[in-house]
Design a protein around this motif. Sequence first.
Motif, PDB file in Angstrom:
ATOM      1  N   GLU A  74       1.102  -1.321  -0.128  1.00  0.00           N
ATOM      2  CA  GLU A  74       0.012   0.112   0.100  1.00  0.00           C
ATOM      3  C   GLU A  74       0.716   1.351  -0.018  1.00  0.00           C
ATOM      4  O   GLU A  74       0.671   2.158  -0.432  1.00  0.00           O
ATOM      5  N   ASN A  75       2.128   1.041   0.361  1.00  0.00           N
ATOM      6  CA  ASN A  75       2.871   2.540   1.013  1.00  0.00           C
ATOM      7  C   ASN A  75       4.738   1.989   0.867  1.00  0.00           C
ATOM      8  O   ASN A  75       5.390   2.997   0.194  1.00  0.00           O
ATOM      9  N   LYS A  78       6.593   2.950  -2.444  1.00  0.00           N
ATOM     10  CA  LYS A  78       6.768   4.066  -2.612  1.00  0.00           C
ATOM     11  C   LYS A  78       7.508   4.856  -3.030  1.00  0.00           C
ATOM     12  O   LYS A  78       8.625   4.215  -1.465  1.00  0.00           O
ATOM     13  N   HIS A 111       4.645  -1.031  -6.062  1.00  0.00           N
ATOM     14  CA  HIS A 111       3.230  -0.070  -6.544  1.00  0.00           C
ATOM     15  C   HIS A 111       4.606   1.427  -5.648  1.00  0.00           C
ATOM     16  O   HIS A 111       4.366   0.595  -4.298  1.00  0.00           O
ATOM     17  N   GLN A 118       3.752  11.198  -1.974  1.00  0.00           N
ATOM     18  CA  GLN A 118       4.920  10.252  -1.853  1.00  0.00           C
ATOM     19  C   GLN A 118       5.670  10.887  -2.225  1.00  0.00           C
ATOM     20  O   GLN A 118       6.744   9.575  -2.255  1.00  0.00           O
ATOM     21  N   GLU A 164      -0.921   7.825 -11.872  1.00  0.00           N
ATOM     22  CA  GLU A 164      -2.242   9.423 -11.568  1.00  0.00           C
ATOM     23  C   GLU A 164      -1.721  10.284 -12.310  1.00  0.00           C
ATOM     24  O   GLU A 164      -1.278  11.572 -11.661  1.00  0.00           O
ATOM     25  N   GLU A 274      -7.505  -1.250  -7.132  1.00  0.00           N
ATOM     26  CA  GLU A 274      -7.477  -0.582  -6.257  1.00  0.00           C
ATOM     27  C   GLU A 274      -8.727  -0.428  -5.528  1.00  0.00           C
ATOM     28  O   GLU A 274      -9.273   0.356  -4.589  1.00  0.00           O
ATOM     29  N   ALA A 293      -3.327  10.632   2.665  1.00  0.00           N
ATOM     30  CA  ALA A 293      -5.083  10.370   2.718  1.00  0.00           C
ATOM     31  C   ALA A 293      -5.356  11.432   4.238  1.00  0.00           C
ATOM     32  O   ALA A 293      -4.871  12.011   4.110  1.00  0.00           O
ATOM     33  N   TRP A 341      -8.608  -2.321  -2.288  1.00  0.00           N
ATOM     34  CA  TRP A 341      -7.544  -1.563  -1.453  1.00  0.00           C
ATOM     35  C   TRP A 341      -7.574  -1.997  -0.355  1.00  0.00           C
ATOM     36  O   TRP A 341      -7.728  -0.687   0.563  1.00  0.00           O
TER      37      TRP A 341
HETATM   38  O1  G3I Z   1       4.278   7.215   7.335  1.00  0.00           O
HETATM   39  C1  G3I Z   1       3.257   7.893   8.606  1.00  0.00           C
HETATM   40  C2  G3I Z   1       3.731   7.311  10.430  1.00  0.00           C
HETATM   41  O2  G3I Z   1       4.622   8.053  10.558  1.00  0.00           O
HETATM   42  C3  G3I Z   1       3.025   8.829  10.636  1.00  0.00           C
HETATM   43  O3  G3I Z   1       3.060   8.744  12.170  1.00  0.00           O
HETATM   44  C4  G3I Z   1       1.117   8.702  10.383  1.00  0.00           C
HETATM   45  C5  G3I Z   1       0.461   9.790  10.634  1.00  0.00           C
HETATM   46  O4  G3I Z   1      -0.539   9.980  10.630  1.00  0.00           O
HETATM   47  O5  G3I Z   1       1.545   8.685   9.101  1.00  0.00           O
HETATM   48  C6  G3I Z   1       2.033   7.865   8.270  1.00  0.00           C
HETATM   49  O6  G3I Z   1       2.168   7.872   6.663  1.00  0.00           O
HETATM   50  C7  G3I Z   1       0.724   8.239   6.245  1.00  0.00           C
HETATM   51  C8  G3I Z   1       0.998   6.856   5.324  1.00  0.00           C
HETATM   52  O7  G3I Z   1      -0.306   6.755   4.287  1.00  0.00           O
HETATM   53  C9  G3I Z   1       1.310   5.803   6.146  1.00  0.00           C
HETATM   54  O8  G3I Z   1       0.244   4.833   6.861  1.00  0.00           O
HETATM   55  C10 G3I Z   1       0.593   9.409   5.887  1.00  0.00           C
HETATM   56  O9  G3I Z   1       0.127  10.197   6.693  1.00  0.00           O
HETATM   57  C11 G3I Z   1      -0.950   9.506   4.563  1.00  0.00           C
HETATM   58  O10 G3I Z   1      -1.528  10.423   3.524  1.00  0.00           O
HETATM   59  C12 G3I Z   1      -0.799   7.438   3.737  1.00  0.00           C
HETATM   60  O11 G3I Z   1      -1.701   7.722   3.208  1.00  0.00           O
HETATM   61  C13 G3I Z   1      -1.798   7.118   1.622  1.00  0.00           C
HETATM   62  C14 G3I Z   1      -2.574   7.765   0.965  1.00  0.00           C
HETATM   63  O12 G3I Z   1      -1.952   6.315  -0.229  1.00  0.00           O
HETATM   64  C15 G3I Z   1      -1.470   8.697   0.686  1.00  0.00           C
HETATM   65  O13 G3I Z   1      -0.227   8.608  -0.487  1.00  0.00           O
HETATM   66  C16 G3I Z   1      -3.007   6.108   2.256  1.00  0.00           C
HETATM   67  O14 G3I Z   1      -2.539   4.966   3.097  1.00  0.00           O
HETATM   68  C17 G3I Z   1      -2.909   4.581   0.451  1.00  0.00           C
HETATM   69  O15 G3I Z   1      -3.787   3.544   0.736  1.00  0.00           O
HETATM   70  C18 G3I Z   1      -2.721   5.391  -0.247  1.00  0.00           C
HETATM   71  O16 G3I Z   1      -2.698   4.846  -1.442  1.00  0.00           O
HETATM   72  C19 G3I Z   1      -3.407   5.525  -2.796  1.00  0.00           C
HETATM   73  C20 G3I Z   1      -2.796   4.727  -3.800  1.00  0.00           C
HETATM   74  O17 G3I Z   1      -1.731   5.015  -3.940  1.00  0.00           O
HETATM   75  C21 G3I Z   1      -2.555   5.315  -5.191  1.00  0.00           C
HETATM   76  N1  G3I Z   1      -3.949   5.587  -5.490  1.00  0.00           N
HETATM   77  C22 G3I Z   1      -4.603   6.324  -4.231  1.00  0.00           C
HETATM   78  C23 G3I Z   1      -4.795   5.462  -3.330  1.00  0.00           C
HETATM   79  C24 G3I Z   1      -4.932   6.383  -2.362  1.00  0.00           C
HETATM   80  O18 G3I Z   1      -5.318   7.540  -1.981  1.00  0.00           O
END
Ligand code: G3I
Length: 377
Positions: A74-75, A78, A111, A118, A164, A274, A293, A341
């Motif tokens: 999921e992350n 990246k 991915h 990111q 995207e 997803e 997110a 997803w």
């Molecule tokens: O890793 C940090 C952590 O250290 C911190 O304590 C915490 C505090 O909120 O944040 C963590 O990072 C988060 C990360 O996910 C890991 O959990 C980010 O805040 C959060 O924004 C991030 O969200 C991800 C999102 O992409 C952002 O880019 C989602 O989990 C993930 O499901 C989402 O996936 C994307 C696909 O890659 C592409 N398509 C859209 C999809 C949804 O946005």
Amino acid sequence: MISIRQPARFYIGLCLAMLMPFHSTSDAAGQPRSLGSTYKSDFLIGMAMDFTSNELTPTELELIKSNFNVVTPENSMKPDSVHPAEGRWTWGNADKLVQFCQENKIQIIGHTLVWHGQTGKWFFKGENGQPVSRDVAIERLKEHIHTEVGRYKGKIKGWDVVNEAINDKPNGDSENLRNNGWLEAIGLDYINLAFKFAHEVDPNAELYYNDYNIEKGDKHKSSMLLLKRLVKEGVPIAAVGIQGHWGLNNLPYDELDAAIADYKSLGLKVNISEMDVVITGQGGGQLTPAGGAASAHERDSRRGARTPPTAQQLKQQADAYATFFKIFQKHKDVIERVTLWGLSDARTWRPGQAPLLFDAQNSPKPAFAAVIAAKQP
Ligand code: G3I
């Protein structure tokens, strides 16, 4: 506070999971129970997960192993996860995922290599913080892709190479590319170069373009223009990923059906890459204006603020999943994979919107049964 009913639900969930090994195709009533084995002859069934400090429980790991035959990190693959600064690589969580999948004979989708989200700003900064030159940006793109694809060469079924790239603001008369760091630094051919760099390192990996909302409207038209050009220019692209972040207020069945046929006409395969179907609120794959997110704070407050879905909403969601899976089967000649997803309504980037097939206690929802029942002979 932990509710007294939770341990009991956990135990029941665990027993259920243990009764559903991947190779067991039927339950006591003769119904198939594993998503992966149910759709084995049609397409792969995947999910998104990571190994982080928020550890997956034995119940969750068992659910994953018994239902899914392909996983997308999921992350953890990246750019800012593996390559947070120039010359600095952090592979821990990605390596753990690859090891888990290999040990359990689960395929892996890489991915993502090139994205506006990111991705460290350092990629695009030259000396003294000035914008980087085109040549330096190309060199950084190449090094990033060569190193990551090279590390996992032979272990990854396919890569979401470019993610995207199309704007949300509609303009179906053009490719309408998003003004991300790579476009600014390199120009239009950053997409061609990214596919070229990935292909030269691991020619056996399938390479994908991945995006949300491309099944309908102007964004679909733009995606067709972009993909048509890439195919014409000989870019080694195998498939397009329709992300499938849908919701009960956004169920584009007819558009999806037509879009899959359109992509097929270009000679491409299709991944539903997803998928989730939110019960409440907005769907869509777009990030927050801050580029992520929902924040942890937002997530927690949403979780508390939302009431559990009603039986009627769960039924509507089940019907929606069933309809989508019927469309996927209609196109099984081009659909290679359907990936959810996340695992459960506790492991989703849309918490509080109950978008997945297992609830927050890992019990199968009506949508799970509907997906199994939607399997066509
Ligand atoms: O890793 C940090 C952590 O250290 C911190 O304590 C915490 C505090 O909120 O944040 C963590 O990072 C988060 C990360 O996910 C890991 O959990 C980010 O805040 C959060 O924004 C991030 O969200 C991800 C999102 O992409 C952002 O880019 C989602 O989990 C993930 O499901 C989402 O996936 C994307 C696909 O890659 C592409 N398509 C859209 C999809 C949804 O946005």
